[in-house]
Design a protein around this motif. Structure first.
Motif, mmCIF file in Angstrom:
data_model
loop_
_atom_site.group_PDB
_atom_site.id
_atom_site.type_symbol
_atom_site.label_atom_id
_atom_site.label_comp_id
_atom_site.label_asym_id
_atom_site.label_seq_id
_atom_site.Cartn_x
_atom_site.Cartn_y
_atom_site.Cartn_z
ATOM 1 N N GLU A 38 0.742 -1.185 -0.069
ATOM 2 C CA GLU A 38 0.002 0.004 0.029
ATOM 3 C C GLU A 38 1.011 1.282 -0.058
ATOM 4 O O GLU A 38 0.459 2.210 -0.721
ATOM 5 C CB GLU A 38 -0.661 0.124 1.216
ATOM 6 N N HIS A 88 -4.428 -5.179 -1.151
ATOM 7 C CA HIS A 88 -4.497 -3.846 -0.228
ATOM 8 C C HIS A 88 -4.539 -2.710 -0.999
ATOM 9 O O HIS A 88 -5.053 -1.549 -0.680
ATOM 10 C CB HIS A 88 -3.654 -4.093 1.146
ATOM 11 N N ALA A 89 -3.455 -2.345 -1.675
ATOM 12 C CA ALA A 89 -3.223 -1.279 -2.373
ATOM 13 C C ALA A 89 -4.480 -0.826 -3.205
ATOM 14 O O ALA A 89 -4.730 0.280 -3.539
ATOM 15 C CB ALA A 89 -1.752 -1.470 -3.343
ATOM 16 N N ALA A 93 -6.162 1.510 -0.833
ATOM 17 C CA ALA A 93 -5.284 2.817 -1.112
ATOM 18 C C ALA A 93 -6.210 3.605 -2.392
ATOM 19 O O ALA A 93 -5.908 4.753 -2.221
ATOM 20 C CB ALA A 93 -3.761 2.422 -1.341
#
Length: 176
Positions: A38, A88-89, A93
């Motif tokens: 992230e 998760h990025a 994010a």
């Protein structure tokens, strides 16, 4: 969409330890990997995609979260957890970056900090509190990783709302 992360934040590492039998240290590294990806996304990719509309970033984040939590609900193997952590990025994010850029575009530089804090207080915090309560209730039923399915509800609602926003013409930026 971000509220859909609550089951993961609260119970993710515990489930990895209990269901996969990995050590707490390995679970910590796995969690850290998601945060590192992230951070790298925000540092290296985000400056290069300033031309992408905020609503498109949030829509991408919603789709990424739907994929991520659907696969997390299958009690994935350790090998699959690594790429899911890299998501998760996208799931967090992209959504965060899109929201912050959207607020800045709507409110201008002078009012952005106040508008961002109002967004966090009036939208994000209540949604995360509700999702945390849901996550705890679901976890208490003993469903294990299948509890991620419960997070698909808030994520789907957020993704639908962002899709409606994405379909609208881009708002005119506020000067200043």
């Amino acid at each position: 969409i971000q509220a859909g992360h609550q089951f993961y934040y609260i119970f993710g590492t515990k489930l990895w330890i209990d269901e996969l039998g990995i050590s707490a240290t390995a679970a910590g590294w796995l969690f850290a990997f998601g945060v590192i990806v992230e951070a790298l996304f925000l540092m290296l990719v985000a400056p290069r995609i300033e031309h992408v509309r905020p609503s498109a970033l949030m829509l991408l984040g919603g789709i990424g979260a739907l994929v991520r939590w659907s696969l997390m609900a299958t009690s994935p193997s350790l090998m699959l957890l690594w790429p899911l952590q890299a998501l998760h990025a996208v799931s967090f994010a992209c959504t965060f970056l899109g929201a912050m850029r959207g607020i800045q575009a709507l409110w201008g530089d002078d009012r952005t900090p106040t508008a961002q804090m109002m967004f966090m207080a009036l939208a994000t915090a209540p949604a995360q509190a509700l999702a945390s309560w849901i996550a705890g209730r679901v976890f208490d039923t003993g469903v294990g990783s299948q509890g991620y399915v419960a997070m698909l509800g808030p994520v789907a609602v957020g993704t639908i709302l962002v899709f409606l926003l994405w379909r609208r013409p881009e708002p005119k930026a506020v000067a200043g």
